[in-house]
Design a protein around this motif. Sequence first.
Motif, PDB file in Angstrom:
ATOM      1  N   ALA A   8      33.898  36.510  48.800  1.00 36.54           N
ATOM      2  CA  ALA A   8      35.328  36.780  48.659  1.00 36.54           C
ATOM      3  C   ALA A   8      35.916  36.001  47.485  1.00 36.54           C
ATOM      4  CB  ALA A   8      36.055  36.415  49.951  1.00 36.54           C
ATOM      5  N   GLN A   9      35.494  34.761  47.311  1.00 37.51           N
ATOM      6  CA  GLN A   9      35.994  33.942  46.196  1.00 37.51           C
ATOM      7  C   GLN A   9      35.513  34.494  44.861  1.00 37.51           C
ATOM      8  OE1 GLN A   9      34.349  30.317  47.680  1.00 37.51           O
ATOM      9  NE2 GLN A   9      36.287  29.620  48.580  1.00 37.51           N
ATOM     10  N   ILE A  10      34.271  34.939  44.811  1.00 31.59           N
ATOM     11  CA  ILE A  10      33.732  35.534  43.594  1.00 31.59           C
ATOM     12  C   ILE A  10      34.498  36.804  43.238  1.00 31.59           C
ATOM     13  CG2 ILE A  10      31.708  36.686  42.602  1.00 31.59           C
ATOM     14  CD1 ILE A  10      29.981  34.673  44.174  1.00 31.59           C
ATOM     15  N   ALA A  11      34.867  37.595  44.250  1.00 28.27           N
ATOM     16  CA  ALA A  11      35.624  38.830  44.009  1.00 28.27           C
ATOM     17  C   ALA A  11      36.995  38.520  43.415  1.00 28.27           C
ATOM     18  CB  ALA A  11      35.776  39.610  45.315  1.00 28.27           C
ATOM     19  N   VAL A  12      37.650  37.450  43.882  1.00 30.19           N
ATOM     20  CA  VAL A  12      38.947  37.052  43.336  1.00 30.19           C
ATOM     21  C   VAL A  12      38.807  36.633  41.880  1.00 30.19           C
ATOM     22  CG1 VAL A  12      40.767  35.300  43.466  1.00 30.19           C
ATOM     23  CG2 VAL A  12      39.930  36.387  45.560  1.00 30.19           C
ATOM     24  N   ILE A  13      37.758  35.847  41.581  1.00 30.55           N
ATOM     25  CA  ILE A  13      37.515  35.412  40.201  1.00 30.55           C
ATOM     26  C   ILE A  13      37.313  36.621  39.299  1.00 30.55           C
ATOM     27  CG2 ILE A  13      35.876  34.208  38.693  1.00 30.55           C
ATOM     28  CD1 ILE A  13      35.401  32.231  41.005  1.00 30.55           C
ATOM     29  N   GLU A  14      36.530  37.604  39.763  1.00 27.33           N
ATOM     30  CA  GLU A  14      36.236  38.781  38.938  1.00 27.33           C
ATOM     31  C   GLU A  14      37.486  39.620  38.704  1.00 27.33           C
ATOM     32  OE1 GLU A  14      32.494  41.391  37.968  1.00 27.33           O
ATOM     33  OE2 GLU A  14      32.759  41.042  40.109  1.00 27.33           O
ATOM     34  N   THR A  15      38.326  39.749  39.712  1.00 23.42           N
ATOM     35  CA  THR A  15      39.570  40.515  39.561  1.00 23.42           C
ATOM     36  C   THR A  15      40.482  39.875  38.523  1.00 23.42           C
ATOM     37  OG1 THR A  15      39.480  41.307  41.850  1.00 23.42           O
ATOM     38  CG2 THR A  15      41.628  41.356  40.750  1.00 23.42           C
ATOM     39  N   ASN A  16      40.664  38.567  38.613  1.00 21.74           N
ATOM     40  CA  ASN A  16      41.504  37.848  37.649  1.00 21.74           C
ATOM     41  C   ASN A  16      40.908  37.909  36.248  1.00 21.74           C
ATOM     42  OD1 ASN A  16      43.298  37.142  39.674  1.00 21.74           O
ATOM     43  ND2 ASN A  16      42.320  35.176  40.074  1.00 21.74           N
ATOM     44  N   LEU A  17      39.589  37.833  36.166  1.00 17.11           N
ATOM     45  CA  LEU A  17      38.896  37.878  34.884  1.00 17.11           C
ATOM     46  C   LEU A  17      39.123  39.209  34.178  1.00 17.11           C
ATOM     47  CD1 LEU A  17      36.711  36.740  32.915  1.00 17.11           C
ATOM     48  CD2 LEU A  17      35.029  37.840  34.392  1.00 17.11           C
ATOM     49  N   LYS A  18      38.982  40.291  34.912  1.00 18.25           N
ATOM     50  CA  LYS A  18      39.179  41.619  34.316  1.00 18.25           C
ATOM     51  C   LYS A  18      40.609  41.801  33.818  1.00 18.25           C
ATOM     52  CE  LYS A  18      35.500  44.092  36.767  1.00 18.25           C
ATOM     53  NZ  LYS A  18      35.170  45.138  37.785  1.00 18.25           N
ATOM     54  N   ALA A  19      41.559  41.270  34.562  1.00 18.51           N
ATOM     55  CA  ALA A  19      42.961  41.383  34.145  1.00 18.51           C
ATOM     56  C   ALA A  19      43.182  40.626  32.839  1.00 18.51           C
ATOM     57  CB  ALA A  19      43.867  40.832  35.241  1.00 18.51           C
ATOM     58  N   ARG A  20      42.596  39.431  32.697  1.00 21.05           N
ATOM     59  CA  ARG A  20      42.752  38.656  31.464  1.00 21.05           C
ATOM     60  C   ARG A  20      42.062  39.345  30.297  1.00 21.05           C
ATOM     61  NH1 ARG A  20      41.073  34.313  34.694  1.00 21.05           N
ATOM     62  NH2 ARG A  20      39.223  34.004  33.396  1.00 21.05           N
ATOM     63  N   TYR A  21      40.901  39.941  30.554  1.00 16.20           N
ATOM     64  CA  TYR A  21      40.156  40.610  29.485  1.00 16.20           C
ATOM     65  C   TYR A  21      40.915  41.847  28.995  1.00 16.20           C
ATOM     66  CZ  TYR A  21      36.007  41.984  26.851  1.00 16.20           C
ATOM     67  OH  TYR A  21      35.124  42.301  25.840  1.00 16.20           O
ATOM     68  N   GLU A  22      41.485  42.578  29.920  1.00 12.87           N
ATOM     69  CA  GLU A  22      42.256  43.769  29.541  1.00 12.87           C
ATOM     70  C   GLU A  22      43.514  43.378  28.772  1.00 12.87           C
ATOM     71  OE1 GLU A  22      42.860  45.800  33.211  1.00 12.87           O
ATOM     72  OE2 GLU A  22      40.765  46.468  33.363  1.00 12.87           O
ATOM     73  N   LYS A  23      44.130  42.270  29.138  1.00 12.96           N
ATOM     74  CA  LYS A  23      45.301  41.783  28.402  1.00 12.96           C
ATOM     75  C   LYS A  23      44.923  41.435  26.969  1.00 12.96           C
ATOM     76  CE  LYS A  23      48.748  38.078  28.387  1.00 12.96           C
ATOM     77  NZ  LYS A  23      49.217  36.835  29.066  1.00 12.96           N
ATOM     78  N   LEU A  24      43.761  40.802  26.785  1.00  8.82           N
ATOM     79  CA  LEU A  24      43.292  40.454  25.446  1.00  8.82           C
ATOM     80  C   LEU A  24      43.011  41.711  24.628  1.00  8.82           C
ATOM     81  CD1 LEU A  24      42.285  38.452  23.316  1.00  8.82           C
ATOM     82  CD2 LEU A  24      40.072  38.406  24.507  1.00  8.82           C
ATOM     83  N   GLN A  25      42.382  42.694  25.232  1.00  2.00           N
ATOM     84  CA  GLN A  25      42.114  43.948  24.528  1.00  2.00           C
ATOM     85  C   GLN A  25      43.420  44.623  24.100  1.00  2.00           C
ATOM     86  OE1 GLN A  25      39.593  45.795  27.587  1.00  2.00           O
ATOM     87  NE2 GLN A  25      37.884  45.756  26.132  1.00  2.00           N
ATOM     88  N   ALA A  26      44.424  44.542  24.960  1.00  7.27           N
ATOM     89  CA  ALA A  26      45.722  45.132  24.622  1.00  7.27           C
ATOM     90  C   ALA A  26      46.371  44.403  23.445  1.00  7.27           C
ATOM     91  CB  ALA A  26      46.643  45.084  25.838  1.00  7.27           C
ATOM     92  N   LEU A  27      46.261  43.080  23.412  1.00  5.67           N
ATOM     93  CA  LEU A  27      46.799  42.314  22.278  1.00  5.67           C
ATOM     94  C   LEU A  27      46.115  42.721  20.985  1.00  5.67           C
ATOM     95  CD1 LEU A  27      47.170  38.718  23.765  1.00  5.67           C
ATOM     96  CD2 LEU A  27      48.995  40.094  22.736  1.00  5.67           C
ATOM     97  N   CYS A  28      44.816  42.954  21.054  1.00  8.54           N
ATOM     98  CA  CYS A  28      44.074  43.382  19.861  1.00  8.54           C
ATOM     99  C   CYS A  28      44.586  44.738  19.368  1.00  8.54           C
ATOM    100  CB  CYS A  28      42.579  43.458  20.158  1.00  8.54           C
ATOM    101  SG  CYS A  28      41.801  41.856  20.445  1.00  8.54           S
ATOM    102  N   ARG A  29      44.835  45.656  20.288  1.00  8.60           N
ATOM    103  CA  ARG A  29      45.325  46.983  19.894  1.00  8.60           C
ATOM    104  C   ARG A  29      46.734  46.902  19.309  1.00  8.60           C
ATOM    105  NH1 ARG A  29      42.886  48.389  24.896  1.00  8.60           N
ATOM    106  NH2 ARG A  29      44.916  48.347  25.924  1.00  8.60           N
ATOM    107  N   ILE A  30      47.601  46.126  19.957  1.00 10.83           N
ATOM    108  CA  ILE A  30      48.992  46.035  19.534  1.00 10.83           C
ATOM    109  C   ILE A  30      49.111  45.397  18.148  1.00 10.83           C
ATOM    110  CG2 ILE A  30      51.206  44.910  20.018  1.00 10.83           C
ATOM    111  CD1 ILE A  30      50.438  45.189  23.037  1.00 10.83           C
ATOM    112  N   THR A  31      48.430  44.257  17.943  1.00  4.46           N
ATOM    113  CA  THR A  31      48.579  43.552  16.657  1.00  4.46           C
ATOM    114  C   THR A  31      47.860  44.267  15.534  1.00  4.46           C
ATOM    115  OG1 THR A  31      46.705  42.098  17.177  1.00  4.46           O
ATOM    116  CG2 THR A  31      48.901  41.313  17.768  1.00  4.46           C
ATOM    117  N   ALA A  32      46.871  45.097  15.856  1.00  5.32           N
ATOM    118  CA  ALA A  32      46.187  45.870  14.812  1.00  5.32           C
ATOM    119  C   ALA A  32      47.112  46.911  14.211  1.00  5.32           C
ATOM    120  CB  ALA A  32      44.947  46.545  15.388  1.00  5.32           C
ATOM    121  N   GLU A  33      48.124  47.315  14.969  1.00  7.80           N
ATOM    122  CA  GLU A  33      49.046  48.349  14.511  1.00  7.80           C
ATOM    123  C   GLU A  33      50.217  47.786  13.724  1.00  7.80           C
ATOM    124  OE1 GLU A  33      50.127  50.159  18.159  1.00  7.80           O
ATOM    125  OE2 GLU A  33      48.150  51.045  18.522  1.00  7.80           O
ATOM    126  N   VAL A  34      50.372  46.460  13.733  1.00  9.68           N
ATOM    127  CA  VAL A  34      51.514  45.832  13.061  1.00  9.68           C
ATOM    128  C   VAL A  34      51.308  45.820  11.551  1.00  9.68           C
ATOM    129  CG1 VAL A  34      52.822  43.689  12.773  1.00  9.68           C
ATOM    130  CG2 VAL A  34      52.033  44.394  15.047  1.00  9.68           C
TER     131      VAL A  34
END
Length: 312
Positions: free
Chosen positions: A286-312
């Motif tokens: 259960a603890q590993i599942a929580v870590i993985e969920t939070n990790l994916k959210a942070r990774y997706e946020k980083l990918q979004a920053l890359c897309r947004i700033t590439a368009e500036v």
Amino acid sequence: MIEQYNVYAAKLLPPEELFAPGHKACQGCAPALALRYLLKALGPNTIIANATGCMEIISSAYPDISWGVPWIHVAFENAAAVASGIESGIKILQRKGKLAPGKINVVAIGGDGGTFDIGLQALSGMLERGHNALYLCYDNEAYMNTGIQRSSGTPYGASTTTSPAGKAVPGQKTIKKDLLEIGAAHGIAYAATACTSYPFDFMDKVKKAFSYDGAKLIHILAPCPTGWRTNPGEVIKHGRLAVHTGIFPLYEVDHGRYKMSLDLPFLKPIKSYLSVQGRYRHLSEAQIAVIETNLKARYEKLQALCRITAEV
């Protein structure tokens, strides 16, 4: 892609070893690899301000020293302040004609304890003032030199001597501080993550950092077999797992623009990384599942920053 480097690229590196072998690092010490790669990229025209920590201790035990460049041992908290003074002093001496003109690479070095915690104030000052210097944080995710105590760079759930895993508390209770975002928020010329398992990516980033004037920050993940309780012979594998699971993504912030250095089509299961380290042995599914969920959210946020700033 950084995966495409091979043995032929290694032949292009300078043969000189400015961080000499024979130091007192533990077997499989990745931070020692980081220093070797750093000086391969920069060459002899470099001055180092090195905070107290593992790399200072293992490289400078009297009467020996591993450094082939000018090197200053400084207190835990002030590597960035000393590097700032060195950079300013070089400018003044060159302006007065007391030092020959030319580029001298100034580097401050600290571990996660000396950077995330004790030295954060001095680092912020160096970045805010825009000194033409690089701060390199070698991150082994705890105060390893003094007995594996937790730092604010220790990941959630990791067991250390000051965040021991028990029935009530699963090791480290807080999430890892986001050092690169703190650095990039100062509006500096260049900030990047790196990993000792990807040496050419790291060396390219060091060279790129020094192609710009102003302050720069590189945060390199450097696994510690002793503190992580892993096999010393698999330190490169564990660094790669950190990248491929998204625990430690490789990216850069170049004048405010985010770019992935290795943009993965999918992430490996986080369990493949956690299961090979003794410091995570206590975690439940259960603890590993929580870590993985939070990790994916942070990774997706980083990918979004890359897309947004590439368009500036």
